[in-house]
Design a protein around this motif. Sequence first.
Motif, mmCIF file in Angstrom:
data_model
loop_
_atom_site.group_PDB
_atom_site.id
_atom_site.type_symbol
_atom_site.label_atom_id
_atom_site.label_comp_id
_atom_site.label_asym_id
_atom_site.label_seq_id
_atom_site.Cartn_x
_atom_site.Cartn_y
_atom_site.Cartn_z
ATOM 1 N N ALA A 79 -9.528 2.784 -2.586
ATOM 2 C CA ALA A 79 -10.467 2.164 -1.803
ATOM 3 C C ALA A 79 -9.694 0.459 -1.515
ATOM 4 O O ALA A 79 -8.610 0.307 -2.205
ATOM 5 C CB ALA A 79 -11.635 1.539 -2.671
ATOM 6 N N LEU A 129 -18.257 1.521 3.650
ATOM 7 C CA LEU A 129 -18.020 1.095 5.143
ATOM 8 C C LEU A 129 -19.221 1.361 5.932
ATOM 9 O O LEU A 129 -19.612 0.619 6.833
ATOM 10 C CB LEU A 129 -16.541 1.569 5.542
ATOM 11 N N ASP A 156 -14.273 3.714 2.413
ATOM 12 C CA ASP A 156 -14.118 4.304 3.680
ATOM 13 C C ASP A 156 -13.851 5.734 3.851
ATOM 14 O O ASP A 156 -13.619 6.438 2.579
ATOM 15 C CB ASP A 156 -13.065 3.370 4.292
ATOM 16 N N HIS A 157 -13.568 6.142 4.983
ATOM 17 C CA HIS A 157 -13.131 7.650 5.040
ATOM 18 C C HIS A 157 -11.865 7.958 4.193
ATOM 19 O O HIS A 157 -11.943 9.086 3.865
ATOM 20 C CB HIS A 157 -12.930 7.826 6.446
ATOM 21 N N GLU A 158 -10.976 7.106 4.157
ATOM 22 C CA GLU A 158 -9.768 7.423 3.630
ATOM 23 C C GLU A 158 -10.004 7.614 1.949
ATOM 24 O O GLU A 158 -9.413 8.449 1.260
ATOM 25 C CB GLU A 158 -8.683 6.280 3.762
ATOM 26 N N SER A 159 -11.124 7.013 1.389
ATOM 27 C CA SER A 159 -11.364 7.014 0.214
ATOM 28 C C SER A 159 -11.608 8.474 -0.291
ATOM 29 O O SER A 159 -11.403 9.156 -1.467
ATOM 30 C CB SER A 159 -12.545 6.011 -0.084
ATOM 31 N N ILE A 208 -19.615 8.595 2.198
ATOM 32 C CA ILE A 208 -19.212 7.442 1.675
ATOM 33 C C ILE A 208 -20.057 6.681 0.752
ATOM 34 O O ILE A 208 -19.713 6.272 -0.429
ATOM 35 C CB ILE A 208 -18.865 6.618 2.936
ATOM 36 N N ILE A 247 -20.126 -4.919 8.038
ATOM 37 C CA ILE A 247 -19.172 -5.195 6.816
ATOM 38 C C ILE A 247 -18.728 -6.612 6.866
ATOM 39 O O ILE A 247 -18.493 -7.309 5.852
ATOM 40 C CB ILE A 247 -17.781 -4.260 6.992
ATOM 41 N N THR A 289 -14.048 -2.077 -0.712
ATOM 42 C CA THR A 289 -14.438 -1.155 0.285
ATOM 43 C C THR A 289 -14.221 0.399 0.315
ATOM 44 O O THR A 289 -12.998 0.450 0.222
ATOM 45 C CB THR A 289 -14.369 -1.769 1.831
#
Lengths: 494, 494
Positions: B460, B401, B451-454, B407, B432, B449
């Motif tokens: 993802a 992302l 992202d930070h949550e990943s 990341i 993106i 994608t």
Amino acid sequence: MASYDDVMSLSVRRGFLWPAAELYGGFGGFYDYGHNGVLLRRRWEDLWTETFLGLSDNYYLIDTTTILPEAALKASGHVDHFTDVLVTCTRCGESYRGDHLLEAATHVEEEGLTPAEIDARIRDLKIRCPNCKGELGPAREFNMMFPLGIGPTAKDRAYLRPETAQGVYLNFKREFEALRRKLPMGLAIVGRAYRNEISPRQGTYRMREFLQAELQIFFDPATFADFVPLDTSAGERIRIAWAAEKNEPTAHEIAAEAVVERGLPSWYVYHLLAVQRFYLAALRIPRDAFRFAELDEKERAFYNKIHFDIQIRQESLGGFREVGGVHYRTDHDLKGHEAGSHTKQAVTFGASKLVPHVLELSFGVDRNVWAVLDLAFAKGDRLVLRLPPRLAPVTVAVFPLVNKAGIPERAESIFASLRKRFTAFYDDSGSIGRRYARMDEIGTPFSVTVDHESLEGNGATVRERDSQKQIRVPEAELADAIAKLLSGETSVVP
Amino acid sequence: MASYDDVMSLSVRRGFLWPAAELYGGFGGFYDYGHNGVLLRRRWEDLWTETFLGLSDNYYLIDTTTILPEAALKASGHVDHFTDVLVTCTRCGESYRGDHLLEAATHVEEEGLTPAEIDARIRDLKIRCPNCKGELGPAREFNMMFPLGIGPTAKDRAYLRPETAQGVYLNFKREFEALRRKLPMGLAIVGRAYRNEISPRQGTYRMREFLQAELQIFFDPATFADFVPLDTSAGERIRIAWAAEKNEPTAHEIAAEAVVERGLPSWYVYHLLAVQRFYLAALRIPRDAFRFAELDEKERAFYNKIHFDIQIRQESLGGFREVGGVHYRTDHDLKGHEAGSHTKQAVTFGASKLVPHVLELSFGVDRNVWAVLDLAFAKGDRLVLRLPPRLAPVTVAVFPLVNKAGIPERAESIFASLRKRFTAFYDDSGSIGRRYARMDEIGTPFSVTVDHESLEGNGATVRERDSQKQIRVPEAELADAIAKLLSGETSVVP
């Protein structure tokens, strides 16, 4: 130890390859591939693509026309320089390659001589026509490309491409712009090339229509080494015969860093290692049957600055023979097309704007297929083609032990399920021994036999080609068992 | 709804295909394939091979030379009959196909006319040179094959093959003997063919160098129907335009048994159904964009007894256009080679000894690729190539992302693992939104994608191309999730 006739006779009988258009007498240098040959060649190509596209995520596939306009091949130098020296007998009219006439007399490779040099040597060695003993005429340059006319008046001159490379160079800029606009960028092609050889010989070795697999890597010479750092920690040694030793059946085992110390760029040595790994690890060529052979300035093509042939020792061809090459072509080709087409070929990469240099990894697919057949050929009390399992045309055969009592039905059902995952072959004709023998001859690594016990829920036998050992595998686990055997994760031999 | 320019412009920009040798002005009728084009074409070929080799376990692959000796093409009839009618302007010298001159005046297909008939119609319709309005010269037969000379004196005459079929026929007996000695036997080939078209037009539709995929089925007409029983239980209907309707954009939906009642052999109808299933089920062509078009006696090639074209409706080409054909060639070809080569072509099969008949399933690969691009092209508020997921060049894209905070490293690791199972593409450049748009334009069905949550173990996102819907998938399950989405087993859209 296979003779040429051994390999060719098996190839014809078992559907690998044979001379093309035999019904009409054919021409030298043209071969057709049968069902097993197409599969073997395809597996080689898949492994090649997987290996060399796997070197970078900025490497791609491309496919270009086999017919190219004359202007393109003029600019590349092929119209003027892609020649062999031709010598014609003044009595019977037979034509010969000048270097082949000399080699037949001296038993030493004679490359890169001019027509005048060849005339002088023919006089010195008192060579006469091998066919009629007549006097040989003066040597002359002969262009090896096949000319064509395009359109109804054939006024637009063109040629069948003598190498796949030129079509790739013509598309470099378009691909650079359609892709990441980054160097190094690789473009891989598998396709036909054509050379009107004066005297094709040794069967599939010198063909007039042949398949090439080439990876063209476009790079900035100032930074290429940063992208392909040479890792010497594993102490890998490279097998090399230097230019002076090319007629000897020897090779040195040289540490990668020692090759760099001899003056070769580290990015070049990186790719020698990658190619050697492809042959030794992926294709499982015996280490002593593989080597690189350095070419000196006289032997190299006009466009190559550094050139090592890739060679495999083949008994059927009398020793180490070329199956490919690693060619540093510099910016010769793109600069040639820039001048010929009046179109700038420079691209902007990082802080610099440049016409990229090219490293070409070039492979003759037919020559590789032949080498694989040669090395796999094993004749003792039985004839076995010991192909690496991943290259075998058929991965698994399925046989009903007898054609009665519900056994064929069970065998067909197993065949139908294995066929979904593997190239499988069903055979119910002849004794079980003859069926094993047929599969041994095309290199099928695994044969599944369905017998009376199979009907009682006791699975089927899996026989391994080389050891002839068998294991019993539950029917539901057959596909997974074959997959594991194929990957080398498990073995029939304990 | 895509215009020709829409499809070609996307093809060039996104690396599918473009005119060959553009740097040198090129010639009409030659196209090169870029990285995405090669992948799309390869997926089509794989699906074709899987489908048609899957029809029987006695069907195989073969590959033969593109150069054939003159004697073979004399025997096949191509030297004498593989012609178009050529008309040349007496003033400017421009050349035209006679039927095209008539079609431009009448807007109706005009096939199979002789030079004398074309001269008469040109007079009647008062047609003059489209280029300079000069008077047109007399029509004459023009052979469409490219001639070649083999060897140093070029005295051995040969041609580039005008169809892949002839090389397969030349090898029929060898393959029959190397294989099971059973009929029906099928030999499938994917390879280039060459035609020196007088005036290539409509871009990739009429090419001078093109790729064919052909299955030649050799059979005994007395028993073929027993091997391919027509199953009408599912009530499948076949979409057909009869010969008289070929210029209309219509098709009838006719039950298979009704087609047989019209006089077509049931084995022929069996194969019409197989071909239709390939297009509708495997390639997912919309039903109303597919039809067979019957050819009458005048339109059929000299070697065909029954001939239906396979047609796909393509807005970019102005309607239904041929992408292949189902040709009953009888024993014409093998008998011709028997006479030409003085070599018996009969084989013993069961109780009979016969020269087999041939059913040819013929596909123009480039035409099919173009049709797939045409039908997939969708432009609304965004440009999307709605390719069936299995045909898409890239199966899954991976994006970080943002390019910071660990990341990219996580995204690269996911990319490396997905790349082992799928054709994957990593992209970290631009917003993106732009990255999604690039993938939409090459038809990539799934984009992952990171992202930070990943980084916090929350997996993802997987975005589906057409719906633009996203789901969150645990990192460890990504590969399996993509595999299920690709097979259609699951969907991003609930």
